[in-house]
Write an enzyme that holds these catalytic residues in place. Structure first.
Site: not given
Lengths: 346, 202
Positions: A223, A225, A265, A317
């Site tokens: 996945r 990020n 990421e 974030k």
């Protein structure tokens, strides 16, 4: 060698640069014009030759310099690499996985010769040659996880599987988006994700954990990020936040395009054969905004995503204070045209 | 003293219960300050418990307020010590010497509960054999993420790290391994701009 490795830094003078090729293969994380947390796991299958999804462990032009940066961070703070006593076997599993896959995917860069438990590893870009006995720690200069992750881009966590949960019981963490291995080591899946806003309420972690507990050997998943980082700083750790946090105030409307980076990421998860632990590599890619907008679709889309992101997420974030400047800069590259579905450049 | 109701928090933050008597071969009870009240309540609900109880008590600022009440419970062993650090060798010996069926009861501040839990788990006790009840101060034990030093009994956020002197805000993120909350420099992005300190849970 097929890859030309950059000589660059990720601190102080920040000479990090992406080549034209690195920009085109950047793992842009938004498949549509908006963003909200989701489980978004997919099989880690080879995709698109040349993309970061082609190989099991992507090696790119930043490899040698990233490994130099890791050694620097570790020398300053050895607590970035820790392994609880029961995790050594998982460390060997990880070493095997990385060596076997790299030797297979990049035969001109890495070689692994095995005769029973006598192994011979050659890492040409870093000029390393090591003969050792597999599963015998005394034959390596350090523990197996530390040994191999000093030669592999991205952070690595090893997750022990017990009591129907995953426990972060070992890791090498020097390129993190503001979380502390030293603080989080020993926590279970819910505990180390505890500070993430909204996602618990959405049931994201319950579903992700359920999925991961059933992860099978030979069927890794991945996945993406993302976050935003001022300067191409790999080590955005909480440990050093009192030093790098102030860089956020160096951004102006003139330099925002060169200072701000989209940080992505590529997270992958592998079931390990002997320990039954999960390997969790977290590979960081950086791209400065002025490079990102050279792909028109990405410029348009990132503008819309950041403009419309809920305030809670922008705060978590860490770019809430500079969001108006970032969105202002990106708006120049958004003509309002429709964007095509998916992450790839048009 | 009314018990403090902790607001709903994130999932790494510990939650505490109410001590209840459990069947066991022996009972190890550790408390600090107002935590003594929880042991008194426990003993009142099951008087037979105390004949097989080892009580380790750290009065902290409460002085002699609770010691006689604890003595009146007639525990098999009662130790009143000046600090948790001073009591640790005794606690470790008790954990090492115990047999199957030991029940562990922890009461008082989060710092005491967390550190005693750390010791019990390190000694191999399952979390299911350990009960906790919060009483008294809501001060926290906090680790500075920058210098790694731990400051005990933090009552405000932000506060000054007792090791490196940075101004730290106190997060709810909690490590059971360290028995500590996380402290992060509050003025990292605007050095010198430190918000006014507030008591925790105001």
């Amino acid at each position: 060698m097929t890859i030309q490795f950059n000589d660059e830094t990720f601190y102080d003078d920040f000479t990090f640069r992406n080549s034209e090729r690195a920009i085109r293969r950047f793992p842009f994380p938004f498949h549509e014009d908006s963003y909200m947390y989701s489980v978004n796991l997919e099989p880690h299958l080879s995709l698109r030759p040349g993309s970061v999804y082609e190989k099991t462990f992507d090696v790119d032009e930043h490899y040698v310099s990233e490994m130099r940066d890791r050694a620097r961070v570790l020398s300053d703070d050895p607590l970035r690499c820790q392994s609880l006593p029961h995790m050594t076997l998982a460390g060997w599993d990880l070493l095997e996985l990385i060596m076997v896959e790299k030797a297979k995917d990049y035969p001109d860069l890495f070689e692994l010769h095995r005769a029973g438990d006598r192994w011979h590893w050659i890492n040409k870009p870093l000029g390393i040659e090591q003969k050792f006995t597999f599963l015998d720690e005394t034959t390596l200069p350090c523990g197996p996880m530390e040994y191999i992750t000093r030669q592999a881009q991205g952070d690595f966590a090893l997750l022990d599987h017990r009591d129907d949960n995953l426990w972060m019981d070992a890791g090498m963490v020097t390129t993190q988006a503001d979380w502390s291995l030293d603080f989080d080591i020993g926590m279970n899946f819910y505990e180390w994700h505890a500070p993430v806003p909204k996602a618990h309420e959405l049931g994201v972690f319950q579903r992700a954990l359920k999925f991961l507990l059933n992860l099978q050997q030979g069927a890794p998943v991945r996945r993406l990020n993302w976050t935003m980082t001022v300067n191409p700083l790999l080590d955005t750790s909480p440990e050093n936040y009192h030093k790098w946090g102030v860089q956020k105030t160096s951004v102006t409307s003139e330099n925002v395009g060169s200072k701000y980076h989209l940080r992505v990421e590529l997270q992958t998860l592998f079931r390990l054969p002997r320990s039954n632990a999960l390997a969790f590599p977290i590979r960081c890619y950086l791209i400065r905004l002025e490079d990102l907008v050279t792909v028109p679709k990405w410029g348009r889309r990132l503008h819309r995503v950041l403009r419309d992101l809920p305030e809670e997420l922008a705060t978590y974030k860490g770019f809430i204070r500079n969001r108006p400047m970032i969105v202002g800069y990106l708006s120049q590259f958004d003509d309002g045209a429709e964007t095509s579905p998916g992450i790839w450049p048009d | 003293m009314p018990r403090f109701q902790f607001p709903k928090s994130i999932q790494s933050r510990p939650v505490y219960g109410t001590l209840t008597a459990r069947a066991g071969t022996s009972h190890l009870m550790l408390a600090d300050a107002e935590g003594a009240d929880a042991l008194v309540d426990l003993a009142a609900s099951a008087t037979e418990l105390m004949a097989r109880a080892h009580v380790i008590y750290i009065p902290k600022a409460t002085g002699a307020t609770y010691t006689e009440r604890l003595r009146a419970l007639k525990p098999a062993q009662l130790y009143v010590g000046p600090s948790l650090d001073a009591a640790l060798p005794r606690l470790r010996k008790a954990l090492a010497d115990a047999h199957m069926g030991l029940q562990i009861y922890l009461a008082g501040t989060e710092g005491l509960i967390g550190q005693a839990m750390q010791e019990a788990i390190a000694a191999g006790y399952p979390a299911s054999a350990i009960q906790t009840e919060h009483r008294g101060s809501v001060a926290r034990r906090v680790q500075c993420v920058h210098c790694k030093g731990i400051t005990e009994d933090v009552e405000t956020t932000p506060f000054v790290c007792s090791h490196c002197g940075l101004n730290l805000f106190v997060r709810d993120h909690y490590s059971r391994r360290l028995a500590a909350f996380q402290g992060v420099r509050v003025d990292a992005e605007d050095p010198g701009e430190v918000p006014v300190s507030e008591g925790l849970y105001q």
